[in-house]
Design a protein around this motif. Structure first.
Motif, PDB file in Angstrom:
ATOM      1  N   TRP A 218       0.827  -1.216   0.000  1.00  0.00           N
ATOM      2  CA  TRP A 218       0.000   0.000   0.000  1.00  0.00           C
ATOM      3  C   TRP A 218       0.860   1.264   0.000  1.00  0.00           C
ATOM      4  N   ALA A 219       0.506   2.199  -0.877  1.00  0.00           N
ATOM      5  CA  ALA A 219       1.213   3.490  -0.891  1.00  0.00           C
ATOM      6  C   ALA A 219       0.760   4.361   0.274  1.00  0.00           C
ATOM      7  N   GLY A 220      -0.460   4.146   0.708  1.00  0.00           N
ATOM      8  CA  GLY A 220      -0.998   4.941   1.807  1.00  0.00           C
ATOM      9  C   GLY A 220      -2.198   4.242   2.404  1.00  0.00           C
ATOM     10  N   ALA A 221      -2.671   4.769   3.531  1.00  0.00           N
ATOM     11  CA  ALA A 221      -3.831   4.158   4.175  1.00  0.00           C
ATOM     12  C   ALA A 221      -4.482   5.123   5.149  1.00  0.00           C
ATOM     13  N   VAL A 222      -5.782   4.917   5.339  1.00  0.00           N
ATOM     14  CA  VAL A 222      -6.520   5.576   6.415  1.00  0.00           C
ATOM     15  C   VAL A 222      -6.942   4.465   7.363  1.00  0.00           C
ATOM     16  N   ASP A 223      -6.498   4.556   8.603  1.00  0.00           N
ATOM     17  CA  ASP A 223      -6.807   3.492   9.562  1.00  0.00           C
ATOM     18  C   ASP A 223      -7.785   3.988  10.617  1.00  0.00           C
ATOM     19  N   CYS A 224      -8.945   3.357  10.659  1.00  0.00           N
ATOM     20  CA  CYS A 224      -9.983   3.743  11.636  1.00  0.00           C
ATOM     21  C   CYS A 224     -10.041   2.774  12.800  1.00  0.00           C
ATOM     22  N   LEU A 237       3.026  -1.447   4.221  1.00  0.00           N
ATOM     23  CA  LEU A 237       3.153  -0.220   3.416  1.00  0.00           C
ATOM     24  C   LEU A 237       4.339  -0.362   2.468  1.00  0.00           C
ATOM     25  N   ARG A 238       4.207   0.243   1.313  1.00  0.00           N
ATOM     26  CA  ARG A 238       5.347   0.278   0.388  1.00  0.00           C
ATOM     27  C   ARG A 238       6.433   1.187   0.936  1.00  0.00           C
ATOM     28  N   TYR A 239       7.627   1.067   0.380  1.00  0.00           N
ATOM     29  CA  TYR A 239       8.751   1.923   0.795  1.00  0.00           C
ATOM     30  C   TYR A 239       8.299   3.392   0.775  1.00  0.00           C
ATOM     31  N   GLY A 240       8.478   4.097   1.895  1.00  0.00           N
ATOM     32  CA  GLY A 240       8.129   5.533   1.966  1.00  0.00           C
ATOM     33  C   GLY A 240       6.644   5.808   2.129  1.00  0.00           C
ATOM     34  N   GLY A 241       5.827   4.767   2.251  1.00  0.00           N
ATOM     35  CA  GLY A 241       4.375   4.954   2.364  1.00  0.00           C
ATOM     36  C   GLY A 241       3.955   5.535   3.710  1.00  0.00           C
ATOM     37  N   SER A 242       2.663   5.926   3.797  1.00  0.00           N
ATOM     38  CA  SER A 242       2.166   6.595   5.014  1.00  0.00           C
ATOM     39  C   SER A 242       0.782   6.096   5.375  1.00  0.00           C
ATOM     40  N   VAL A 243       0.533   6.007   6.674  1.00  0.00           N
ATOM     41  CA  VAL A 243      -0.827   5.698   7.137  1.00  0.00           C
ATOM     42  C   VAL A 243      -1.297   6.806   8.069  1.00  0.00           C
ATOM     43  N   ALA A 244      -2.507   7.297   7.803  1.00  0.00           N
ATOM     44  CA  ALA A 244      -3.144   8.266   8.698  1.00  0.00           C
ATOM     45  C   ALA A 244      -3.962   7.471   9.705  1.00  0.00           C
ATOM     46  N   CYS A 245      -3.598   7.614  10.975  1.00  0.00           N
ATOM     47  CA  CYS A 245      -4.198   6.791  12.041  1.00  0.00           C
ATOM     48  C   CYS A 245      -5.183   7.642  12.819  1.00  0.00           C
ATOM     49  N   CYS A 246      -6.473   7.233  12.822  1.00  0.00           N
ATOM     50  CA  CYS A 246      -7.451   8.075  13.533  1.00  0.00           C
ATOM     51  C   CYS A 246      -8.348   7.316  14.493  1.00  0.00           C
ATOM     52  N   GLY A 247      -8.361   5.984  14.477  1.00  0.00           N
ATOM     53  CA  GLY A 247      -9.384   5.303  15.282  1.00  0.00           C
ATOM     54  C   GLY A 247      -8.861   4.166  16.127  1.00  0.00           C
ATOM     55  N   LEU A 248      -9.764   3.589  16.912  1.00  0.00           N
ATOM     56  CA  LEU A 248      -9.341   2.594  17.913  1.00  0.00           C
ATOM     57  C   LEU A 248     -10.332   1.454  18.098  1.00  0.00           C
ATOM     58  N   VAL A 266       8.670   4.244   6.370  1.00  0.00           N
ATOM     59  CA  VAL A 266       7.230   4.535   6.339  1.00  0.00           C
ATOM     60  C   VAL A 266       6.852   5.523   7.448  1.00  0.00           C
ATOM     61  N   ASN A 267       5.682   6.122   7.313  1.00  0.00           N
ATOM     62  CA  ASN A 267       5.250   7.169   8.250  1.00  0.00           C
ATOM     63  C   ASN A 267       3.926   6.814   8.904  1.00  0.00           C
ATOM     64  N   LEU A 268       3.889   6.989  10.206  1.00  0.00           N
ATOM     65  CA  LEU A 268       2.636   6.843  10.962  1.00  0.00           C
ATOM     66  C   LEU A 268       2.167   8.251  11.315  1.00  0.00           C
ATOM     67  N   LEU A 269       1.055   8.657  10.723  1.00  0.00           N
ATOM     68  CA  LEU A 269       0.594  10.047  10.865  1.00  0.00           C
ATOM     69  C   LEU A 269      -0.617  10.095  11.797  1.00  0.00           C
ATOM     70  N   GLY A 270      -0.482  10.756  12.916  1.00  0.00           N
ATOM     71  CA  GLY A 270      -1.608  10.851  13.852  1.00  0.00           C
ATOM     72  C   GLY A 270      -2.608  11.902  13.395  1.00  0.00           C
ATOM     73  N   VAL A 271      -3.895  11.572  13.529  1.00  0.00           N
ATOM     74  CA  VAL A 271      -4.942  12.511  13.115  1.00  0.00           C
ATOM     75  C   VAL A 271      -5.913  12.731  14.270  1.00  0.00           C
ATOM     76  N   ASP A 272      -6.057  13.986  14.666  1.00  0.00           N
ATOM     77  CA  ASP A 272      -7.042  14.357  15.682  1.00  0.00           C
ATOM     78  C   ASP A 272      -7.954  15.425  15.106  1.00  0.00           C
ATOM     79  N   SER A 273      -9.248  15.216  15.207  1.00  0.00           N
ATOM     80  CA  SER A 273     -10.180  16.218  14.662  1.00  0.00           C
ATOM     81  C   SER A 273     -10.685  17.176  15.741  1.00  0.00           C
ATOM     82  N   VAL A 274     -10.421  16.852  17.013  1.00  0.00           N
ATOM     83  CA  VAL A 274     -11.097  17.564  18.106  1.00  0.00           C
ATOM     84  C   VAL A 274     -10.473  18.935  18.369  1.00  0.00           C
TER      85      VAL A 274
END
Ligand code: NDP
Length: 330
Positions: A218-224, A237-248, A266-274
């Protein structure tokens, strides 16, 4: 003082939590510069936690949940907002430790309100709600990390849920090749109608927990969902890929090593909407109303009134919801 209907969660004698609809007075609402007549709210996973006594979300009961609200300013003590302005409120304290949007009125600090962006109705804003805002923040983070449609396939976990279904639709509309992960095989048609090219069962991300790395996919992902599913995703994830992590929903903890990070960058990107700054929230809403506007928003939700909300809360807690639930207050 106007009386209004509100969902009311209170602790009962046996330590459980009771849901009822009661009449309240605007006098009893928290302090704040804006009194808002709420037209629509929406149901998010966090609301269900608040409605069932989850101390990590709401500390004081009795309480009215609802982290989302869209409505009309009834009274304003600040020059930035006038009576009659249409506004959206998501996150900050709303519905967590301040009376929330499952009520016909809220009173909030003016620093929580975003003006309705032209291009979306109040109803459409709440078809998106916090779920839509979060999915859009994930897309923004992935784009900032350099994940482009031509980078390769992207994955969305918890795809049939609120955040997941909007993430599938948003990514697909931006030209990404989306694979949706779901436990609900019956929702394959729904997910394909949102733009998913491929559907994978949840089990696809539940295998390989004992392996240090998995096949690069995967080049990228949204993880809920979080938990070990998230780390299995990071390992694929593919080399250099990123996942946006938002859920539990699958768990808050995962077994991890540094290997995917130091061998594949690869990158683990934290996402907070609050707690995002209001200006950033507002910019994302403008995008959702403009270049990221999703067609058919109105038809992709189920609309309920306050009286039907309790059984929808039970359904989201049981991971049985599909897509979004809009809550009508007027
Ligand atoms: P939903 O219940 O609508 O969606 C969650 C989805 O997760 C379910 O539909 C299901 O998808 C999947 N799921 C449920 N239980 C499990 C499990 N045990 N293991 C694996 N997958 C599971 O919730 P929302 O879309 O409202 O929220 C999704 C998550 O994002 C929640 O954890 C929520 O707290 C979080 N969130 C975070 C925000 C932030 O600011 N960071 C903002 C909004 C939400 P399927 O059946 O398709 O597999």
């Amino acid at each position: 003082m106007p009386q209004f209907n509100a969902l009311w969660i209170s602790k009962n004698d046996t330590g459980g939590f009771t849901r009822q609809i009661i009449k309240r007075s605007t006098e009893d609402l928290p302090k704040g510069e804006l009194l808002i007549r709420v037209n629509y709210s929406s149901l998010n996973y966090k609301d269900a936690l608040s409605a069932s006594g989850h101390a990590g979300v709401t500390k004081q009961y009795p309480h009215t949940p609802g982290i989302d609200a869209a409505g009309v300013v009834e009274r304003s003590q600040v020059k930035e907002f006038a009576e009659g302005d249409e506004v959206i409120v998501t996150g900050y304290g709303l519905g967590m430790n301040s009376a929330g949007g499952f009520a016909q009125f809220i009173r909030i600090p003016a620093s929580w309100a975003v003006k309705r962006p032209p291009g979306l109705t109040l109803r459409q804003c709440m078809c998106l709600g916090t779920a839509g805002l979060t999915a859009a923040l994930c897309l923004d983070k992935l784009q900032q990390a350099g994940v482009k449609p031509e980078s390769g396939a992207v994955l969305v976990t918890g795809a049939s849920g609120g955040v997941g279904s909007i993430a599938v639709a948003l990514l697909a509309a931006q030209g990404y090749q989306v694979t949706a992960v779901t436990a609900k095989s019956a929702q394959e048609g729904f997910l394909k109608s949102l733009g998913a090219r491929q559907i994978l069962p949840r089990s696809a991300l539940q295998e390989g927990t004992d392996k240090p790395l998995l096949k690069e996919q995967w080049a990228g992902a949204v993880d809920c969902v979080g938990g070990d599913m998230l780390f299995n995703l990071i390992k694929s994830l593919r080399y250099g890929g990123s996942v946006a992590c938002c859920g539990l929903t699958a768990g808050v903890a995962f077994n991890a090593t540094v290997l995917p990070f130091i061998l594949r960058g690869v990158n683990l990107l934290g996402v907070d909407s609050v707690e995002q700054p209001l200006a950033y929230k507002s910019a994302i809403w403008q995008r959702l109303a403009g270049q990221w506007r999703l067609p058919h928003l109105d038809q992709q939700v189920r609309e309920v009134g306050l009286t039907e909300l309790s059984c929808e809360i039970d359904k989201i807690l049981a991971a049985q919801q599909v897509g979004r639930v809009l809550v009508r207050l007027d």
